[in-house]
Every structure is written in C-alpha cells, then in structure tokens.
Write an enzyme that holds these catalytic residues in place. Structure first.
Site, mmCIF file in Angstrom:
data_model
loop_
_atom_site.group_PDB
_atom_site.id
_atom_site.type_symbol
_atom_site.label_atom_id
_atom_site.label_comp_id
_atom_site.label_asym_id
_atom_site.label_seq_id
_atom_site.Cartn_x
_atom_site.Cartn_y
_atom_site.Cartn_z
ATOM 1 N N LYS A 197 -12.820 36.078 44.231
ATOM 2 C CA LYS A 197 -14.216 36.235 43.778
ATOM 3 C C LYS A 197 -14.364 37.584 43.079
ATOM 4 C CE LYS A 197 -14.994 33.340 47.648
ATOM 5 N NZ LYS A 197 -15.400 32.117 47.010
ATOM 6 N N ASP A 252 -15.999 39.255 57.436
ATOM 7 C CA ASP A 252 -15.511 38.457 56.313
ATOM 8 C C ASP A 252 -16.310 38.895 55.083
ATOM 9 O OD1 ASP A 252 -14.902 36.590 54.397
ATOM 10 O OD2 ASP A 252 -15.507 34.841 55.575
ATOM 11 N N TRP A 310 -19.752 29.582 56.126
ATOM 12 C CA TRP A 310 -18.440 30.211 56.309
ATOM 13 C C TRP A 310 -18.286 30.790 57.705
ATOM 14 C CZ3 TRP A 310 -14.584 28.532 53.771
ATOM 15 C CH2 TRP A 310 -14.780 28.016 52.490
HETATM 16 N N1 PMP Z 1 -15.204 33.158 53.616
HETATM 17 C C1 PMP Z 1 -16.095 33.147 52.618
HETATM 18 C C2 PMP Z 1 -17.347 33.948 52.745
HETATM 19 C C3 PMP Z 1 -15.825 32.398 51.457
HETATM 20 O O1 PMP Z 1 -16.699 32.381 50.452
HETATM 21 C C4 PMP Z 1 -14.612 31.666 51.377
HETATM 22 C C5 PMP Z 1 -14.228 30.878 50.152
HETATM 23 N N2 PMP Z 1 -15.229 30.400 49.370
HETATM 24 C C6 PMP Z 1 -13.745 31.688 52.459
HETATM 25 C C7 PMP Z 1 -14.062 32.458 53.558
HETATM 26 C C8 PMP Z 1 -12.462 30.906 52.450
HETATM 27 O O2 PMP Z 1 -11.587 31.547 51.609
HETATM 28 P P1 PMP Z 1 -10.158 30.944 51.207
HETATM 29 O O3 PMP Z 1 -10.426 29.791 50.315
HETATM 30 O O4 PMP Z 1 -9.517 32.115 50.528
HETATM 31 O O5 PMP Z 1 -9.467 30.559 52.456
#
Ligand code: PMP
Length: 360
Positions: free
Chosen positions: A195, A171, A103
């Site tokens: 989550k 994040d 991520w």
């Molecule tokens: N950052 C992290 C740590 C994630 O786990 C995720 C989604 N799994 C995201 C960003 C992306 O999130 P979104 O699908 O809400 O754009």
C-alpha cells in the site's frame, strides 16, 4: 510523458512514478554490474547495501529509538496475524485485541488458533474507532493488538493508547508512513508493503528487541522473530526485488519532505474528496464518523446500488481504477495512499461533482 491511470486501488496500489522510472532505468543493469537486481545473489554486497539502506531509511524517517530492529519478512501481514501470537502469547498469558473492523477480525481469528485471546474493545458498529480510554488490561495480558487503519471500513486512529507495561502491537498495513509516528509507543508494528511502501512480497516488521527474550523454544525456525533478527532478514532468500523497491520508495518519501509532508499532502488530498461528500446534501454518504475518518481509504455510498454501479462504469470510462468497495461491504472506496498524486484526487473530486450534477 507516460499516460497514467487515476489509480485508487486498495493494494497493491499506486507507486510513485519517479520510483517506477528509476526501477525501469536500472532494470537490466543495476549500477553497472550487468545484471538486474532480480538476478543478483542475496548474499552479494549489492543486496547487503539495499537491505541495510532500507533499514537505515526506516530508522531515519521514523526517528527510530535504540533497541528496535527492522525486519523484512514474507507471507504478508496475514502471516503476522499468526506469528505474533506464536512468539508473544506465552503460557498463562492472554492476548488482547481491539476489534475495529474486518482486518482486526482476521487477526483475532488467528490468535484464537494459537492461545487465549480476548477482545479488549469493540465499537457497536464499524463506523468509528473504538474508545480506548478506559481499557482494562489484566495482569495476564501478553500484548494489546490494534489495527491503526481499517482498510475496508476506512477507520483510522488519530492517537494511540498508553498500555503501560503491556506491549502494544499494531497492524499498520494500510497507513504506515502516512504521517509522523512515535514508534516508542509501540513494541511491535508491521505492514505489508503493497500500500504505502512498495510492491507486494515483503512485510516490514519493526520490533523492540526486548520481545525476543520469551519466545517459546519449540517454534519452527522460520516462524521465530529471533531467527530473522539474528540473520538481519537474510536467514533464507528474501524478496530481493520487493525490498529494493521499498528502498526506492523510502528515498522518495525522504526526498519529498518525510512523514510530516506526507501527512499534509494526504490530508489535502482527502479533504478534496471528503468535501464533495459533505457538501453533496446526501447524494454521497460517507460511512465513517468524522473523527475516525481515514486519510488513506475513503469509503462512500450512493442512494442505490444501481447508481453506484453507474458511477463505477462511468468512472472506469474516465480512467479511474479501483473505486469499487471491498466485496464484503459493497459501495465505493477511494484509496489515497502516499503515492496517489494530488491530481488524481482532484480529478476524482471533479468527476464526483459532475456525476452528481448529471444524476442529482
Ligand atoms: N491488515 C490490513 C490492515 C490490510 O489492509 C491487509 C491487506 N489488505 C492485511 C492486513 C493483509 O495483508 P496481506 O495481504 O499482506 O497478508
């Protein structure tokens, strides 16, 4: 009693049953108004109250210091990957990123599209959090960005660096509210809701209002943090139902003892599973060094992909959902977010023991 799956999905993920029941009860008639929350105006007093209470609950659960604003935005955490550099990576500055896993990599890719971006720290392998003790942030650092929990690799920080005058941005999509947090160490943090916070559709941003002073003048309205701060997250139509659900989840967190209780429960839950892995003499293999193990996502492997496939098939037959590792890394992963009950984790630990007996 509603029959519930053992839900280990990575996100969207398990929600507290009590919250779902409450939403069900209010679905067609919210507080006697003869309409669903999905049918009311976002300018109504009912939504004003939902919007405000949700913000107040974040402030209460996090002991939010003065000078921070809670925002409800759309476009997922993925949009924040771009919105952060658009707003904070100003002329002559360099964005600093910790590359800790999949991520973080995506966040870095977006920042590079906006401006000067450097990697401030990265481990040799994504099996532990990078060492941030000797961080060297230049005078030109616009901010340092890190990912508090890498959802795919299952890597989580247990402490955060002191970045002095350089804003710290995080994040927290996959571990927000899983434990107490000193928000004053951060200047901006964000999390997609799906989550630990509620359904998908809303992204929570908590930011220091000081950051609003240098936003480039030429950014479009919707992509400016000051637009949403000024409008109290009501500049355009918000995801009303998602914010309503987040409010219910926050009340659930509060009624269940707040963040310290969440942390204790999460640790107990994950210990059940990590213990099976550690005591399996290599039948199960954790992929993360012990000090960096996450209390939200537990990735693990078996000796062969065939055996992993068998594990998944049997697990599915026994009511376990979401145990397949992310497609980019393979293997297995159990996500144990706040709303995953201890009973699900106990059931998984028991299933893992049995599977080992049968196949070891
Ligand atoms: N950052 C992290 C740590 C994630 O786990 C995720 C989604 N799994 C995201 C960003 C992306 O999130 P979104 O699908 O809400 O754009």
């Amino acid at each position: 009693m509603t029959k519930r799956a053992y839900n280990f999905n990575a996100g969207p993920a398990a929600l507290p049953l009590e919250v779902l029941e409450q939403a069900k009860e209010q679905l067609t008639d919210y507080k006697g108004i003869g309409m669903s929350v999905m049918e009311i105006s976002h300018r109504s007093k009912e939504y004003e109250e939902i919007n405000q209470t949700a913000q107040d609950l974040f402030a209460e659960l996090l002991n939010l210091p003065a000078g921070y604003k809670v925002l409800f935005l759309q476009g997922g955490a993925s949009s924040q990957f771009a919105m952060i550099p658009m707003n904070l990576l100003t002329e002559g500055k360099t964005a600093h990123y910790v590359l800790s896993g999949s991520w973080a990599k995506k966040a870095i890719h977006e920042a590079k599209a906006i401006g000067n971006t450097v990697i401030a720290a990265e481990p040799e392998q994504f099996t532990k959090v990078p060492d941030l003790s000797g961080l060297n942030l230049g005078d030109d650092a616009a901010y340092l960005h890190l990912t508090s929990n890498e959802t795919i690799e299952g890597i989580q920080y247990d402490s955060f660096p002191d970045t002095g005058n350089v804003p710290l941005v995080a994040d927290m999509s996959s571990d927000f509210l899983c434990r107490p947090l000193d928000v004053s160490a951060f200047d901006l943090l964000y999390a997609g809701a799906q989550k630990n916070l509620g359904p998908s559709g809303v992204t929570v941003v908590i930011m220091k209002e000081d950051l609003l002073t240098n936003i480039p003048a030429d950014l479009p309205t919707m992509f400016r943090y000051d637009t949403h701060v000024k409008a109290n997250s009501l500049y355009n139509t918000p995801p009303v139902f998602s914010v309503y659900m987040v409010r219910l989840v926050l009340e659930w967190v509060k009624n269940n003892g707040g963040l310290a209780a969440m942390e204790q429960r999460n640790k107990e839950k994950t210990d059940l599973i990590y213990d099976v892995i550690d005591q399996s003499n290599g039948f199960y293999r954790g992929t993360v060094e012990e000090a960096s193990r996450s209390i939200m996502n537990i990735p693990f492997r078996l000796q062969t992909e065939d055996l992993e496939q068998q594990f998944l098939e049997q697990a599915t037959r026994n009511g376990f959902i979401g145990l397949k590792g992310h497609r980019s890394v393979g293997g297995l992963r159990a996500s144990t977010y706040n709303a995953v009950p201890r009973e699900s984790c106990q059931a998984l630990a028991d299933f893992m023991q049995q599977f080992m007996k049968d196949n070891g």
